[in-house]
Design a protein around this motif. Structure first.
Motif, PDB file in Angstrom:
ATOM      1  N   SER A   1      16.548  -6.127 -38.913  1.00 32.56           N
ATOM      2  CA  SER A   1      16.924  -5.602 -40.199  1.00 32.56           C
ATOM      3  C   SER A   1      17.237  -3.897 -39.633  1.00 32.56           C
ATOM      4  CB  SER A   1      15.766  -5.234 -41.136  1.00 32.56           C
ATOM      5  OG  SER A   1      14.402  -5.192 -40.562  1.00 32.56           O
ATOM      6  N   ALA A   2      16.664  -3.465 -38.651  1.00 37.42           N
ATOM      7  CA  ALA A   2      17.180  -2.074 -38.252  1.00 37.42           C
ATOM      8  C   ALA A   2      18.616  -2.142 -37.477  1.00 37.42           C
ATOM      9  CB  ALA A   2      16.160  -1.400 -37.087  1.00 37.42           C
ATOM     10  N   CYS A   3      18.675  -3.181 -36.719  1.00 39.07           N
ATOM     11  CA  CYS A   3      20.019  -3.212 -35.993  1.00 39.07           C
ATOM     12  C   CYS A   3      21.172  -3.215 -37.014  1.00 39.07           C
ATOM     13  CB  CYS A   3      19.974  -4.507 -34.879  1.00 39.07           C
ATOM     14  SG  CYS A   3      18.870  -4.369 -33.679  1.00 39.07           S
ATOM     15  N   LEU A   4      20.821  -4.347 -38.103  1.00 38.78           N
ATOM     16  CA  LEU A   4      21.812  -4.598 -39.137  1.00 38.78           C
ATOM     17  C   LEU A   4      21.997  -3.332 -39.812  1.00 38.78           C
ATOM     18  CD1 LEU A   4      20.501  -8.017 -40.041  1.00 38.78           C
ATOM     19  CD2 LEU A   4      22.816  -7.727 -39.206  1.00 38.78           C
ATOM     20  N   ALA A   5      21.116  -2.405 -40.181  1.00 39.50           N
ATOM     21  CA  ALA A   5      21.559  -1.137 -40.876  1.00 39.50           C
ATOM     22  C   ALA A   5      22.390  -0.349 -40.145  1.00 39.50           C
ATOM     23  CB  ALA A   5      20.162  -0.461 -41.242  1.00 39.50           C
ATOM     24  N   GLN A   6      22.187  -0.254 -38.827  1.00 44.15           N
ATOM     25  CA  GLN A   6      22.829   0.596 -38.024  1.00 44.15           C
ATOM     26  C   GLN A   6      24.388   0.088 -37.717  1.00 44.15           C
ATOM     27  OE1 GLN A   6      22.852   3.453 -36.759  1.00 44.15           O
ATOM     28  NE2 GLN A   6      23.331   3.568 -34.561  1.00 44.15           N
ATOM     29  N   LEU A   7      24.395  -1.309 -37.577  1.00 41.26           N
ATOM     30  CA  LEU A   7      25.881  -2.031 -37.323  1.00 41.26           C
ATOM     31  C   LEU A   7      26.442  -1.792 -38.533  1.00 41.26           C
ATOM     32  CD1 LEU A   7      24.776  -4.897 -34.729  1.00 41.26           C
ATOM     33  CD2 LEU A   7      25.735  -2.740 -34.076  1.00 41.26           C
ATOM     34  N   SER A   8      26.003  -1.991 -39.638  1.00 42.02           N
ATOM     35  CA  SER A   8      26.649  -1.827 -41.059  1.00 42.02           C
ATOM     36  C   SER A   8      27.299  -0.688 -40.933  1.00 42.02           C
ATOM     37  CB  SER A   8      25.681  -2.413 -42.073  1.00 42.02           C
ATOM     38  OG  SER A   8      25.432  -3.807 -42.133  1.00 42.02           O
ATOM     39  N   ALA A   9      26.361   0.198 -40.874  1.00 42.93           N
ATOM     40  CA  ALA A   9      26.816   1.685 -41.099  1.00 42.93           C
ATOM     41  C   ALA A   9      27.791   2.295 -40.062  1.00 42.93           C
ATOM     42  CB  ALA A   9      25.496   2.760 -40.774  1.00 42.93           C
ATOM     43  N   THR A  10      28.274   1.665 -38.843  1.00 42.00           N
ATOM     44  CA  THR A  10      28.974   1.948 -37.839  1.00 42.00           C
ATOM     45  C   THR A  10      30.080   0.952 -37.514  1.00 42.00           C
ATOM     46  OG1 THR A  10      27.641   1.012 -36.290  1.00 42.00           O
ATOM     47  CG2 THR A  10      27.314   3.366 -36.576  1.00 42.00           C
ATOM     48  N   ALA A  11      30.337  -0.240 -38.166  1.00 43.05           N
ATOM     49  CA  ALA A  11      31.083  -1.067 -37.786  1.00 43.05           C
ATOM     50  C   ALA A  11      32.468  -0.795 -38.100  1.00 43.05           C
ATOM     51  CB  ALA A  11      31.042  -2.463 -38.898  1.00 43.05           C
ATOM     52  N   PRO A  12      33.359  -1.039 -36.936  1.00 44.81           N
ATOM     53  CA  PRO A  12      34.870  -0.729 -37.223  1.00 44.81           C
ATOM     54  C   PRO A  12      35.560  -1.445 -38.395  1.00 44.81           C
ATOM     55  CG  PRO A  12      34.200  -1.876 -34.928  1.00 44.81           C
ATOM     56  CD  PRO A  12      33.113  -1.834 -36.121  1.00 44.81           C
ATOM     57  N   GLN A  13      36.438  -0.845 -38.793  1.00 51.15           N
ATOM     58  CA  GLN A  13      37.407  -1.170 -39.994  1.00 51.15           C
ATOM     59  C   GLN A  13      37.521  -2.939 -39.830  1.00 51.15           C
ATOM     60  OE1 GLN A  13      38.816   1.294 -41.821  1.00 51.15           O
ATOM     61  NE2 GLN A  13      39.532  -0.048 -43.432  1.00 51.15           N
ATOM     62  N   GLY A  14      37.172  -3.362 -41.015  1.00 49.01           N
ATOM     63  CA  GLY A  14      37.571  -4.808 -40.865  1.00 49.01           C
ATOM     64  C   GLY A  14      36.509  -5.655 -40.336  1.00 49.01           C
ATOM     65  N   VAL A  15      35.463  -5.130 -39.692  1.00 46.69           N
ATOM     66  CA  VAL A  15      34.345  -5.985 -39.209  1.00 46.69           C
ATOM     67  C   VAL A  15      33.224  -6.125 -40.141  1.00 46.69           C
ATOM     68  CG1 VAL A  15      32.770  -6.195 -37.347  1.00 46.69           C
ATOM     69  CG2 VAL A  15      35.140  -5.303 -36.855  1.00 46.69           C
ATOM     70  N   ALA A  16      32.951  -7.385 -40.623  1.00 47.63           N
ATOM     71  CA  ALA A  16      31.848  -7.534 -41.386  1.00 47.63           C
ATOM     72  C   ALA A  16      30.524  -7.740 -40.615  1.00 47.63           C
ATOM     73  CB  ALA A  16      32.023  -8.877 -42.415  1.00 47.63           C
ATOM     74  N   VAL A  17      29.335  -7.322 -40.912  1.00 45.17           N
ATOM     75  CA  VAL A  17      28.090  -7.483 -40.589  1.00 45.17           C
ATOM     76  C   VAL A  17      27.143  -8.019 -41.428  1.00 45.17           C
ATOM     77  CG1 VAL A  17      26.154  -6.162 -39.577  1.00 45.17           C
ATOM     78  CG2 VAL A  17      28.390  -5.235 -39.038  1.00 45.17           C
ATOM     79  N   GLY A  18      26.234  -9.051 -40.881  1.00 48.50           N
ATOM     80  CA  GLY A  18      25.342  -9.522 -41.993  1.00 48.50           C
ATOM     81  C   GLY A  18      24.246 -10.381 -40.886  1.00 48.50           C
ATOM     82  N   HIS A  19      23.000 -10.558 -41.502  1.00 48.69           N
ATOM     83  CA  HIS A  19      21.863 -11.366 -41.018  1.00 48.69           C
ATOM     84  C   HIS A  19      22.624 -12.865 -40.859  1.00 48.69           C
ATOM     85  CE1 HIS A  19      18.026 -13.057 -40.539  1.00 48.69           C
ATOM     86  NE2 HIS A  19      17.513 -11.884 -40.425  1.00 48.69           N
ATOM     87  N   TRP A  20      22.056 -13.360 -39.826  1.00 50.91           N
ATOM     88  CA  TRP A  20      22.434 -14.929 -39.622  1.00 50.91           C
ATOM     89  C   TRP A  20      21.990 -15.966 -41.054  1.00 50.91           C
ATOM     90  CZ3 TRP A  20      18.387 -18.164 -40.174  1.00 50.91           C
ATOM     91  CH2 TRP A  20      17.080 -17.775 -39.633  1.00 50.91           C
ATOM     92  N   LEU A  21      20.909 -15.419 -41.646  1.00 51.66           N
ATOM     93  CA  LEU A  21      20.432 -16.242 -42.906  1.00 51.66           C
ATOM     94  C   LEU A  21      21.745 -16.216 -43.791  1.00 51.66           C
ATOM     95  CD1 LEU A  21      16.963 -14.948 -43.254  1.00 51.66           C
ATOM     96  CD2 LEU A  21      17.589 -17.502 -43.243  1.00 51.66           C
ATOM     97  N   GLU A  22      22.326 -15.232 -43.821  1.00 46.88           N
ATOM     98  CA  GLU A  22      23.437 -15.159 -44.983  1.00 46.88           C
ATOM     99  C   GLU A  22      24.393 -16.199 -44.682  1.00 46.88           C
ATOM    100  OE1 GLU A  22      25.096 -11.153 -45.923  1.00 46.88           O
ATOM    101  OE2 GLU A  22      23.370 -10.274 -44.791  1.00 46.88           O
ATOM    102  N   THR A  23      24.432 -16.776 -43.546  1.00 44.81           N
ATOM    103  CA  THR A  23      25.700 -17.782 -43.176  1.00 44.81           C
ATOM    104  C   THR A  23      25.241 -19.225 -43.646  1.00 44.81           C
ATOM    105  OG1 THR A  23      24.730 -18.327 -41.082  1.00 44.81           O
ATOM    106  CG2 THR A  23      26.134 -16.530 -41.173  1.00 44.81           C
ATOM    107  N   ILE A  24      23.912 -19.298 -44.094  1.00 47.37           N
ATOM    108  CA  ILE A  24      23.237 -20.406 -44.524  1.00 47.37           C
ATOM    109  C   ILE A  24      23.595 -20.943 -45.797  1.00 47.37           C
ATOM    110  CG2 ILE A  24      21.585 -22.309 -44.412  1.00 47.37           C
ATOM    111  CD1 ILE A  24      20.910 -20.859 -41.591  1.00 47.37           C
ATOM    112  N   GLY A  25      24.094 -21.864 -46.287  1.00 43.95           N
ATOM    113  CA  GLY A  25      24.237 -22.185 -47.736  1.00 43.95           C
ATOM    114  C   GLY A  25      23.560 -23.425 -48.422  1.00 43.95           C
TER     115      GLY A  25
END
Ligand code: SF4
Ligand code: SF4
Length: 380
Positions: free
Chosen positions: A356-380
């Motif tokens: 969760s800490a890495c994801l907060a940091q990466l979401s806050a600093t992601a380059p334009q057009g790059v999406a960030v998420g927990h791997w759990l979000e990929t499972i439907g």
């Protein structure tokens, strides 16, 4: 002060193995920020606290990401983040206070504030509040990722098993979709999730130098596990998992081993499972390996197995630069660390991680057009 520090000082042989491992040293090129210098300074401080001024000690306390990479490679078992936490305990300046408030009292506010923080224009970010606001904005992670992996079938390995789920503060207070995805997954596996009123894992407070508060959280979480009959505990945040593994409040060594064995990274339940990958799968996926996941990272292994060549970039030695107290103490020094992380992820249009800490940091600093998420979000 010296008691807090000396309990972590072991015998540094100046081998330098930690130098290559430290992402702060690698990104800044400043050896005085590296683990060996910290270890040496802390040893001096433990022997004679008057040798370092209060101001220098407080400064040193702020300059560590707490990533633990140095501890992993040290042949002497030197615990530099533990040393730094001892220093932080001895010098609780405003940054540690702010961090403690953030971790203990503001959790209930995370959800609304993470949304509100995204609305505050950069122009109004003061030097002191900027990093905090950015991190809050990153925690909400925007609309989230659209799922693109559906399990073909579930194994019987966990069918009928009663277990606890340790969701962690971010999933409990901000990212409810992670919690729901984890519950769906466990339901598919046929596991029965027992009620368990866990509190925070306490890792952030421990690293910030609030050992007593963190120990109380550990006691409470272990009590929840005992009351539930010591079942397995599924966990899906690498930092929570590392913090839970490091607990030290057991009746016996046997109970400690049983606790450690009971901790089950959620991604491990999916090893060997086959997935239907839908057409909306991002073209170029990246994975950020969290520092606290250690060398064996079950999330990375699961994603490699499930995604194969679709995973085009995976970090290895790079830290996201989240840094806990350091994010507040020296945000300028965490930026080169973060840049190196994004360089390693270059080419990915979607970056997954399991901390969760890495994801907060990466979401806050992601380059334009790059999406960030927990791997759990990929499972439907
Ligand atoms: S790896 Fe350990 S023993 Fe070697 S220099 Fe670093 S702290 Fe000292
Ligand atoms: S914990 Fe991380 S940032 Fe701190 S000294 Fe060790 S490797 Fe460097």
């Amino acid at each position: 002060m010296s008691e807090n520090i000396s309990q972590h000082v072991s015998h540094c042989i100046l081998c330098g193995k930690c130098l290559q491992a430290c992402p702060l040293l690698r990104a800044t090129g400043r050896e005085e920020l590296g683990p060996r210098s910290k270890s040496d300074l802390c040893r001096v401080l433990a022997e004679d606290p008057d040798k370092l001024s209060e101001t220098d000690a407080a400064k040193l306390a702020g300059l560590c990401l707490g990533c633990g990479r140095c501890r992993e490679v040290c042949p002497q078992g030197q615990d530099v983040p533990g040393l730094v936490a001892g220093l932080r305990a001895a010098h609780p300046g405003f940054k540690s206070w702010l961090w403690k408030t953030w971790l203990t009292r503001a959790r209930m506010l995370w959800s609304p504030s993470s949304k509100a923080a995204g609305l505050v224009p950069e122009l109004f970010h003061t030097e002191r509040l900027g990093p905090m606001l950015k991190m809050l904005a990153g925690m909400s992670g925007g609309p989230g990722l659209a799922p693109f992996m559906t399990p073909k079938s579930f194994p019987d390995t966990y069918r009928g098993e009663k277990l606890l789920l340790f969701a962690g503060c971010t999933a409990n207070f901000v990212q409810g979709r992670w919690l729901m995805a984890a519950l769906r997954l466990l339901d598919g596996l046929g596991a029965e999730v027992l009620p368990g009123d866990f509190t925070c894992c306490g890792s952030g407070l421990k690293g910030a130098g609030f050992a007593d508060r963190s120990a109380a959280m550990a006691e409470r979480n272990v009590a929840v596990w005992r009351e539930a009959g010591r079942p397995r505990i599924a966990v899906f945040c690498a930092t929570c998992l590392a913090g839970l593994r490091a607990y030290d409040c057991f009746e016996s060594d046997g109970e400690r081993s049983r606790w450690v064995d009971s901790l089950l990274p959620l991604s491990e339940t999916m090893r060997g499972m086959e997935f239907v990958i839908s057409d909306n799968v991002p073209e170029r996926l990246g994975y950020h390996h969290p520092c606290h996941a250690g060398a064996d990272d079950p999330d990375r292994d699961f994603l490699r197995e499930a995604l194969g060549d679709r995973l085009v970039a995976v970090t290895d030695k790079q830290c996201c630069g989240f840094g806990g107290v350091m994010r507040l103490a020296a945000p300028g020094l965490t930026e080169p660390v973060n840049r190196q992380c994004w360089e390693a992820l270059r080419g990915a249009d979607t970056v997954l991680s399991g901390c969760s800490a890495c994801l907060a940091q990466l979401s806050a600093t992601a380059p334009q057009g790059v999406a960030v998420g927990h791997w759990l979000e990929t499972i439907g």
